[in-house]
Design a protein around this motif. Structure first.
Motif, mmCIF file in Angstrom:
data_model
loop_
_atom_site.group_PDB
_atom_site.id
_atom_site.type_symbol
_atom_site.label_atom_id
_atom_site.label_comp_id
_atom_site.label_asym_id
_atom_site.label_seq_id
_atom_site.Cartn_x
_atom_site.Cartn_y
_atom_site.Cartn_z
ATOM 1 N N PRO A 2 0.780 -1.224 0.000
ATOM 2 C CA PRO A 2 0.000 0.000 0.000
ATOM 3 C C PRO A 2 0.815 1.279 0.000
ATOM 4 O O PRO A 2 0.277 2.352 -0.163
ATOM 5 C CB PRO A 2 -0.819 -0.118 1.297
ATOM 6 N N SER A 3 2.108 1.205 0.195
ATOM 7 C CA SER A 3 2.909 2.423 0.212
ATOM 8 C C SER A 3 4.188 2.219 -0.561
ATOM 9 O O SER A 3 4.655 1.110 -0.751
ATOM 10 C CB SER A 3 3.238 2.830 1.661
ATOM 11 N N ALA A 4 4.747 3.333 -1.038
ATOM 12 C CA ALA A 4 5.971 3.250 -1.831
ATOM 13 C C ALA A 4 7.130 2.725 -0.998
ATOM 14 O O ALA A 4 7.969 1.982 -1.476
ATOM 15 C CB ALA A 4 6.299 4.617 -2.409
ATOM 16 N N VAL A 5 7.191 3.132 0.271
ATOM 17 C CA VAL A 5 8.216 2.642 1.176
ATOM 18 C C VAL A 5 7.518 1.805 2.238
ATOM 19 O O VAL A 5 6.862 2.332 3.121
ATOM 20 C CB VAL A 5 8.997 3.794 1.840
ATOM 21 N N ALA A 6 7.604 0.497 2.102
ATOM 22 C CA ALA A 6 6.858 -0.385 2.984
ATOM 23 C C ALA A 6 7.513 -0.455 4.359
ATOM 24 O O ALA A 6 8.731 -0.386 4.489
ATOM 25 C CB ALA A 6 6.773 -1.772 2.373
ATOM 26 N N GLU A 7 6.680 -0.613 5.368
ATOM 27 C CA GLU A 7 7.162 -0.742 6.732
ATOM 28 C C GLU A 7 6.777 -2.103 7.280
ATOM 29 O O GLU A 7 5.654 -2.565 7.085
ATOM 30 C CB GLU A 7 6.552 0.341 7.623
ATOM 31 N N ALA A 8 7.702 -2.749 7.975
ATOM 32 C CA ALA A 8 7.390 -4.006 8.654
ATOM 33 C C ALA A 8 6.815 -3.653 10.017
ATOM 34 O O ALA A 8 7.541 -3.233 10.918
ATOM 35 C CB ALA A 8 8.636 -4.867 8.791
ATOM 36 N N ILE A 9 5.526 -3.798 10.170
ATOM 37 C CA ILE A 9 4.886 -3.467 11.437
ATOM 38 C C ILE A 9 4.960 -4.644 12.406
ATOM 39 O O ILE A 9 4.856 -4.487 13.608
ATOM 40 C CB ILE A 9 3.426 -3.020 11.201
ATOM 41 N N VAL A 10 5.172 -5.851 11.854
ATOM 42 C CA VAL A 10 5.418 -7.045 12.667
ATOM 43 C C VAL A 10 6.694 -7.700 12.159
ATOM 44 O O VAL A 10 6.842 -7.953 10.965
ATOM 45 C CB VAL A 10 4.252 -8.042 12.596
ATOM 46 N N GLY A 55 -0.391 -2.548 6.642
ATOM 47 C CA GLY A 55 -1.478 -2.469 5.683
ATOM 48 C C GLY A 55 -1.669 -3.699 4.828
ATOM 49 O O GLY A 55 -2.475 -3.682 3.901
ATOM 50 N N THR A 56 -0.945 -4.778 5.123
ATOM 51 C CA THR A 56 -1.084 -6.009 4.345
ATOM 52 C C THR A 56 -1.631 -7.135 5.217
ATOM 53 O O THR A 56 -1.698 -7.023 6.438
ATOM 54 C CB THR A 56 0.259 -6.450 3.725
ATOM 55 N N ALA A 57 -1.996 -8.219 4.554
ATOM 56 C CA ALA A 57 -2.488 -9.406 5.249
ATOM 57 C C ALA A 57 -1.559 -10.575 4.969
ATOM 58 O O ALA A 57 -1.151 -10.798 3.832
ATOM 59 C CB ALA A 57 -3.899 -9.749 4.792
ATOM 60 N N ALA A 58 -1.227 -11.315 6.022
ATOM 61 C CA ALA A 58 -0.410 -12.512 5.897
ATOM 62 C C ALA A 58 -1.221 -13.706 6.381
ATOM 63 O O ALA A 58 -1.894 -13.624 7.412
ATOM 64 C CB ALA A 58 0.872 -12.388 6.714
ATOM 65 N N ALA A 59 -1.186 -14.795 5.634
ATOM 66 C CA ALA A 59 -1.873 -16.022 6.024
ATOM 67 C C ALA A 59 -0.848 -17.045 6.489
ATOM 68 O O ALA A 59 0.164 -17.269 5.819
ATOM 69 C CB ALA A 59 -2.680 -16.577 4.852
ATOM 70 N N LEU A 60 -1.108 -17.642 7.645
ATOM 71 C CA LEU A 60 -0.297 -18.739 8.157
ATOM 72 C C LEU A 60 -1.087 -20.022 7.955
ATOM 73 O O LEU A 60 -2.178 -20.174 8.509
ATOM 74 C CB LEU A 60 0.008 -18.561 9.646
ATOM 75 N N ILE A 61 -0.558 -20.923 7.162
ATOM 76 C CA ILE A 61 -1.238 -22.192 6.923
ATOM 77 C C ILE A 61 -0.283 -23.322 7.229
ATOM 78 O O ILE A 61 0.931 -23.143 7.282
ATOM 79 C CB ILE A 61 -1.765 -22.298 5.479
ATOM 80 N N GLY A 62 -0.859 -24.501 7.451
ATOM 81 C CA GLY A 62 -0.038 -25.659 7.757
ATOM 82 C C GLY A 62 -0.835 -26.656 8.561
ATOM 83 O O GLY A 62 -1.952 -26.377 9.002
ATOM 84 N N PRO A 63 -0.288 -27.849 8.769
ATOM 85 C CA PRO A 63 -1.006 -28.880 9.520
ATOM 86 C C PRO A 63 -1.196 -28.482 10.978
ATOM 87 O O PRO A 63 -0.487 -27.624 11.508
ATOM 88 C CB PRO A 63 -0.088 -30.106 9.395
ATOM 89 N N LEU A 102 -12.063 -5.741 6.227
ATOM 90 C CA LEU A 102 -11.024 -5.099 7.041
ATOM 91 C C LEU A 102 -9.695 -5.044 6.287
ATOM 92 O O LEU A 102 -9.002 -4.019 6.303
ATOM 93 C CB LEU A 102 -10.847 -5.850 8.356
ATOM 94 N N VAL A 103 -9.349 -6.145 5.629
ATOM 95 C CA VAL A 103 -8.096 -6.183 4.866
ATOM 96 C C VAL A 103 -8.151 -5.178 3.722
ATOM 97 O O VAL A 103 -7.185 -4.457 3.452
ATOM 98 C CB VAL A 103 -7.826 -7.608 4.343
ATOM 99 N N ALA A 104 -9.290 -5.097 3.061
ATOM 100 C CA ALA A 104 -9.443 -4.163 1.941
ATOM 101 C C ALA A 104 -9.297 -2.715 2.401
ATOM 102 O O ALA A 104 -8.849 -1.847 1.638
ATOM 103 C CB ALA A 104 -10.800 -4.361 1.274
ATOM 104 N N GLU A 105 -9.655 -2.449 3.651
ATOM 105 C CA GLU A 105 -9.534 -1.100 4.206
ATOM 106 C C GLU A 105 -8.120 -0.799 4.705
ATOM 107 O O GLU A 105 -7.849 0.316 5.160
ATOM 108 C CB GLU A 105 -10.532 -0.920 5.347
ATOM 109 N N GLY A 106 -7.226 -1.796 4.670
ATOM 110 C CA GLY A 106 -5.837 -1.558 5.051
ATOM 111 C C GLY A 106 -5.476 -1.963 6.458
ATOM 112 O O GLY A 106 -4.409 -1.581 6.960
ATOM 113 N N MET A 107 -6.316 -2.763 7.124
ATOM 114 C CA MET A 107 -5.977 -3.249 8.455
ATOM 115 C C MET A 107 -4.909 -4.332 8.336
ATOM 116 O O MET A 107 -5.120 -5.362 7.681
ATOM 117 C CB MET A 107 -7.212 -3.811 9.150
#
Length: 266
Positions: free
Chosen positions: A18-26, A51-59, A208-213
């Motif tokens: 969402p931004s030109a200079v991305a920030e790692a918030i986590v 502002g991004t969404a990460a999915a954690l998947i796995g067994p 929520l993800v679409a709004e940038g949460m």
């Protein structure tokens, strides 16, 4: 705050940051966690941009939920570092410090954990009133808006027992949002729901993800992960085996263990 490389739009399907200079918030760095003799996390590292969404998947049992709890400060780590929304989580020890963290990093669980004797509106208002000490009128106004946001307008005076599981989970999401967090963690929030009610909860998260949460999702809903996430992390036996954009991850997995897992769930 850490700077990370921006995800450019490419033919491989990586979604734009969402931004030109991305920030790692986590930022999770070489995190280890054991329960007794069982090592659940064996050196996990990941970064999630603001502002991004990460999915954690796995067994099941691969450490996904434990990782979320480490990010939220519910579980102390044995080694490594965790940074979330400006907090050095691994250095927090007092209840006051952890309450401050959870104002900024909110978590929604499988179980709704609503107070059955309180109305929907009262459940959403509780934490801002008691933890943030905000004015009742302001909190009530925001709670009504949040319930409308999660498609529960008109349910303010209902009690949890009068709602479906999907509706109760959306109340739990509204309750978390009432704290105005910078990061939302979702721990298999549809796992206890009937198939008919899963979609309504997923649609709420999608909005929520679409709004940038900024969101981190532990989920078994592969289609949802592919559609919503900006990046996917596959965990197995306490390690992140593979990660990438949804298109690269699902269409061209590189690790044999990833391919084996996806062959069973897709």
């Amino acid at each position: 705050m850490l700077a990370t490389q921006r995800i450019e739009t490419t033919s491989s399907g990586a979604r734009p940051s969402p931004s030109a200079v991305a920030e790692a918030i986590v930022s999770v760095r070489d995190v280890k966690k054991s329960f007794g003799a069982h090592q659940v996390l064996r050196g996990v590292s990941l970064e999630v941009e603001k502002g991004t969404a990460a999915a954690l998947i796995g067994p099941s049992g691969s450490g996904k939920s434990t990782l979320l709890r480490c990010i939220n400060g519910l579980v102390d780590i044995d080694g490594g570092e965790v940074y979330a929304a400006g907090h050095a989580v691994h250095t927090l020890h007092s209840d006051t410090e952890r309450i401050a963290l959870r104002k900024d990093v909110s978590m929604v669980f499988q179980q709704y954990n609503l107070f059955p004797h309180m109305t929907v509106l009262e459940n959403v208002m509780l934490a801002p009133l008691n933890v943030l000490k905000q004015p009742k009128g302001e909190v009530e106004h925001r709670a009504v808006e949040l319930l409308a946001k999660v498609r529960l307008a008109g349910k303010e005076k209902s009690f949890p027992g009068q709602l479906s599981g999907g509706q109760q989970q959306r109340v739990a999401i509204a309750r978390s949002l009432a704290m105005r967090p910078d990061v939302m963690l979702f721990d298999e929030v549809t796992a206890a729901l009937d198939p008919e009610t899963v979609k309504e909860v997923l649609n709420t998260i999608r909005d929520l993800v679409a709004e940038g949460m900024t969101s981190i999702l532990v989920t078994h809903e592969m289609r949802f992960a592919r559609e919503v996430a900006h990046q996917v992390f596959f965990t197995d036996k306490g390690l992140i085996v593979e990660s990438g954009s949804p298109k690269d991850f699902f269409d061209a997995p590189q690790d044999p263990r990833t391919r084996e897992f996806l062959s069973h769930v897709l």
